[in-house]
Design a protein around this motif. Sequence first.
Motif, PDB file in Angstrom:
ATOM      1  N   THR A   7       3.807  12.058   7.622  1.00  0.00           N
ATOM      2  CA  THR A   7       3.420  13.450   7.356  1.00  0.00           C
ATOM      3  C   THR A   7       3.993  13.923   6.030  1.00  0.00           C
ATOM      4  O   THR A   7       3.299  14.584   5.237  1.00  0.00           O
ATOM      5  CB  THR A   7       3.902  14.360   8.499  1.00  0.00           C
ATOM      6  N   VAL A   8       5.247  13.580   5.772  1.00  0.00           N
ATOM      7  CA  VAL A   8       5.871  13.930   4.490  1.00  0.00           C
ATOM      8  C   VAL A   8       5.116  13.271   3.333  1.00  0.00           C
ATOM      9  O   VAL A   8       4.864  13.892   2.295  1.00  0.00           O
ATOM     10  CB  VAL A   8       7.357  13.512   4.479  1.00  0.00           C
ATOM     11  N   LEU A   9       4.739  12.005   3.508  1.00  0.00           N
ATOM     12  CA  LEU A   9       3.983  11.301   2.467  1.00  0.00           C
ATOM     13  C   LEU A   9       2.633  11.976   2.228  1.00  0.00           C
ATOM     14  O   LEU A   9       2.195  12.117   1.079  1.00  0.00           O
ATOM     15  CB  LEU A   9       3.779   9.842   2.875  1.00  0.00           C
ATOM     16  N   THR A  10       1.972  12.404   3.297  1.00  0.00           N
ATOM     17  CA  THR A  10       0.683  13.094   3.150  1.00  0.00           C
ATOM     18  C   THR A  10       0.845  14.365   2.329  1.00  0.00           C
ATOM     19  O   THR A  10       0.027  14.663   1.437  1.00  0.00           O
ATOM     20  CB  THR A  10       0.100  13.431   4.533  1.00  0.00           C
ATOM     21  N   ARG A  11       1.882  15.142   2.613  1.00  0.00           N
ATOM     22  CA  ARG A  11       2.128  16.366   1.851  1.00  0.00           C
ATOM     23  C   ARG A  11       2.423  16.053   0.391  1.00  0.00           C
ATOM     24  O   ARG A  11       1.959  16.748  -0.518  1.00  0.00           O
ATOM     25  CB  ARG A  11       3.294  17.141   2.466  1.00  0.00           C
ATOM     26  N   HIS A  12       3.204  15.011   0.168  1.00  0.00           N
ATOM     27  CA  HIS A  12       3.539  14.614  -1.207  1.00  0.00           C
ATOM     28  C   HIS A  12       2.289  14.227  -1.988  1.00  0.00           C
ATOM     29  O   HIS A  12       2.100  14.644  -3.137  1.00  0.00           O
ATOM     30  CB  HIS A  12       4.519  13.441  -1.167  1.00  0.00           C
ATOM     31  N   VAL A  13       1.421  13.451  -1.364  1.00  0.00           N
ATOM     32  CA  VAL A  13       0.182  13.022  -2.016  1.00  0.00           C
ATOM     33  C   VAL A  13      -0.722  14.223  -2.290  1.00  0.00           C
ATOM     34  O   VAL A  13      -1.338  14.332  -3.363  1.00  0.00           O
ATOM     35  CB  VAL A  13      -0.545  11.974  -1.152  1.00  0.00           C
ATOM     36  N   ARG A  14      -0.785  15.157  -1.338  1.00  0.00           N
ATOM     37  CA  ARG A  14      -1.619  16.353  -1.528  1.00  0.00           C
ATOM     38  C   ARG A  14      -1.088  17.204  -2.683  1.00  0.00           C
ATOM     39  O   ARG A  14      -1.875  17.690  -3.516  1.00  0.00           O
ATOM     40  CB  ARG A  14      -1.649  17.164  -0.233  1.00  0.00           C
ATOM     41  N   ARG A  15       0.238  17.407  -2.745  1.00  0.00           N
ATOM     42  CA  ARG A  15       0.811  18.197  -3.854  1.00  0.00           C
ATOM     43  C   ARG A  15       0.556  17.534  -5.194  1.00  0.00           C
ATOM     44  O   ARG A  15       0.264  18.200  -6.190  1.00  0.00           O
ATOM     45  CB  ARG A  15       2.321  18.383  -3.632  1.00  0.00           C
ATOM     46  N   ARG A  16       0.670  16.205  -5.228  1.00  0.00           N
ATOM     47  CA  ARG A  16       0.437  15.491  -6.480  1.00  0.00           C
ATOM     48  C   ARG A  16      -1.013  15.645  -6.927  1.00  0.00           C
ATOM     49  O   ARG A  16      -1.288  15.874  -8.111  1.00  0.00           O
ATOM     50  CB  ARG A  16       0.784  14.017  -6.292  1.00  0.00           C
ATOM     51  N   ALA A  17      -1.949  15.552  -5.975  1.00  0.00           N
ATOM     52  CA  ALA A  17      -3.357  15.711  -6.321  1.00  0.00           C
ATOM     53  C   ALA A  17      -3.645  17.129  -6.790  1.00  0.00           C
ATOM     54  O   ALA A  17      -4.395  17.340  -7.759  1.00  0.00           O
ATOM     55  CB  ALA A  17      -4.234  15.373  -5.115  1.00  0.00           C
ATOM     56  N   THR A  18      -3.025  18.124  -6.140  1.00  0.00           N
ATOM     57  CA  THR A  18      -3.210  19.518  -6.559  1.00  0.00           C
ATOM     58  C   THR A  18      -2.651  19.740  -7.953  1.00  0.00           C
ATOM     59  O   THR A  18      -3.257  20.423  -8.791  1.00  0.00           O
ATOM     60  CB  THR A  18      -2.527  20.464  -5.557  1.00  0.00           C
ATOM     61  N   GLY A  19      -1.493  19.150  -8.238  1.00  0.00           N
ATOM     62  CA  GLY A  19      -0.888  19.271  -9.566  1.00  0.00           C
ATOM     63  C   GLY A  19      -1.764  18.677 -10.645  1.00  0.00           C
ATOM     64  O   GLY A  19      -1.889  19.229 -11.752  1.00  0.00           O
ATOM     65  N   ARG A  20      -2.390  17.517 -10.339  1.00  0.00           N
ATOM     66  CA  ARG A  20      -3.286  16.909 -11.328  1.00  0.00           C
ATOM     67  C   ARG A  20      -4.496  17.793 -11.597  1.00  0.00           C
ATOM     68  O   ARG A  20      -4.910  17.952 -12.739  1.00  0.00           O
ATOM     69  CB  ARG A  20      -3.744  15.528 -10.835  1.00  0.00           C
ATOM     70  N   ARG A  21      -5.062  18.368 -10.523  1.00  0.00           N
ATOM     71  CA  ARG A  21      -6.226  19.241 -10.716  1.00  0.00           C
ATOM     72  C   ARG A  21      -5.862  20.477 -11.517  1.00  0.00           C
ATOM     73  O   ARG A  21      -6.594  20.892 -12.423  1.00  0.00           O
ATOM     74  CB  ARG A  21      -6.802  19.644  -9.354  1.00  0.00           C
ATOM     75  N   ASP A  22      -4.691  21.073 -11.198  1.00  0.00           N
ATOM     76  CA  ASP A  22      -4.265  22.262 -11.938  1.00  0.00           C
ATOM     77  C   ASP A  22      -4.009  21.934 -13.402  1.00  0.00           C
ATOM     78  O   ASP A  22      -4.356  22.700 -14.302  1.00  0.00           O
ATOM     79  CB  ASP A  22      -2.997  22.853 -11.307  1.00  0.00           C
TER      80      ASP A  22
ATOM     81  N   GLY B 166       0.811  -1.214   0.000  1.00  0.00           N
ATOM     82  CA  GLY B 166       0.000   0.000   0.000  1.00  0.00           C
ATOM     83  C   GLY B 166       0.842   1.260   0.000  1.00  0.00           C
ATOM     84  O   GLY B 166       0.550   2.220  -0.731  1.00  0.00           O
ATOM     85  N   LEU B 167       1.899   1.297   0.805  1.00  0.00           N
ATOM     86  CA  LEU B 167       2.781   2.462   0.831  1.00  0.00           C
ATOM     87  C   LEU B 167       3.482   2.668  -0.506  1.00  0.00           C
ATOM     88  O   LEU B 167       3.603   3.800  -0.999  1.00  0.00           O
ATOM     89  CB  LEU B 167       3.820   2.300   1.947  1.00  0.00           C
ATOM     90  N   THR B 168       3.946   1.580  -1.104  1.00  0.00           N
ATOM     91  CA  THR B 168       4.632   1.696  -2.402  1.00  0.00           C
ATOM     92  C   THR B 168       3.664   2.161  -3.480  1.00  0.00           C
ATOM     93  O   THR B 168       4.036   2.957  -4.361  1.00  0.00           O
ATOM     94  CB  THR B 168       5.258   0.344  -2.785  1.00  0.00           C
ATOM     95  N   ASN B 169       2.417   1.715  -3.433  1.00  0.00           N
ATOM     96  CA  ASN B 169       1.417   2.197  -4.384  1.00  0.00           C
ATOM     97  C   ASN B 169       1.161   3.691  -4.228  1.00  0.00           C
ATOM     98  O   ASN B 169       0.932   4.403  -5.215  1.00  0.00           O
ATOM     99  CB  ASN B 169       0.103   1.434  -4.209  1.00  0.00           C
ATOM    100  N   LEU B 170       1.192   4.182  -2.992  1.00  0.00           N
ATOM    101  CA  LEU B 170       1.008   5.609  -2.768  1.00  0.00           C
ATOM    102  C   LEU B 170       2.173   6.416  -3.326  1.00  0.00           C
ATOM    103  O   LEU B 170       1.991   7.523  -3.838  1.00  0.00           O
ATOM    104  CB  LEU B 170       0.861   5.891  -1.271  1.00  0.00           C
ATOM    105  N   LEU B 171       3.369   5.860  -3.243  1.00  0.00           N
ATOM    106  CA  LEU B 171       4.555   6.556  -3.745  1.00  0.00           C
ATOM    107  C   LEU B 171       4.682   6.468  -5.260  1.00  0.00           C
ATOM    108  O   LEU B 171       5.179   7.397  -5.906  1.00  0.00           O
ATOM    109  CB  LEU B 171       5.811   5.973  -3.088  1.00  0.00           C
TER     110      LEU B 171
END
Length: 345
Positions: free
Chosen positions: A320-335, A127-132
């Motif tokens: 926490t770092v992973l959460t920020r990374h996932v949030r930035r990636r989602a924001t980038g996709r939306r933008d 699961g962690l590797t899939n998130l990364l």
Amino acid sequence: MHGHRKRPWNRAPWVLALMTTLCAELTFTAVAVPKTWLLLPLLLVMYGAGVLVIREAVVRVGGGWPSLVLLGVAYQLAEDGLGLQALTSPRMYGAADWGLRAFGVNLTYWESQIGVHVVLSVLVPVGLTNLLFPAHRDRPYLSNKGMVGAIALAIVGVFGLRVFISGLMDPGCRTPWGWTAAFLALIALCWILALVVLPHRRTRRVRPARSVPRPEVVGFVSLYLTMAFLTTLLPLGLGSHLLLGDLMSPLQRLFVAALTAVPFGLLVLRWKAAADWSDRHRIWLIGGILVSHTAFMMYGSVSAVCVGAVTLVVEVYLLTVLTRHVRRRATGRRDGHHAAQLGAM
């Protein structure tokens, strides 16, 4: 003429191998026994290669989580039954004193390690590797040659456990031939069911939850139920103190632990099927399991408390770092999607 482009280096299999070793042992056993870090090369071979083979096999046949769970059971049998021989040894880890032993097998230890290895050695690292690496979620990581190499390393890892851990901690121990044959048969059955039967069957859809609780609630539930499962079957810190030893018989503890783990798994499936399930929920779910797993070992010595505290701080920071990374990636996709829509106007 165009030169041949080098195939980009795929970091995902290396990350999965490291994640598996960290989640299974280095955030658990190493809390109470820091010398476990000295076994890192062997653990990387056994855990990393073994779970990499499991993940690759399931992806190649189009299997899902049921196949991962079954191969997690097979993995546990290979490690504890054939490698460590802990399922049948009356001396290894002092586990014979933890609960019910019948027909020459430690049933309490077996059930506890099925839960630990299916979740901490397989599902959480995958699961962690899939998130990364979400783009590789449903793709094989390895070439055919790489797969053969990983299988060979996994086998070497099992033999390494037999020689360097079982051979030193419980010299002279030999799993009875009958149980060796039974373990091999069960491992083969798990692989057949996971890779041949399940991928070609229609799985019944789980009824989704109407709405998923806040990620923090999901994290608390996973933390609490993980601790409940572990303390029902195992002594805190793998020492000699069974938290519920005076309240239930060994047989009752087997049933109570199963009644903790199975409903928890079904609850997670209902949450995952809900429309509002997100990567943040996944991270909190995994975080609760990992934090509880580590906290369980912080008992019995000042060293365990100190090492465990440092481990918990590092775990929370990295999540926490992973959460920020996932949030930035989602924001980038939306933008990016919004920009594409504007460009098409």
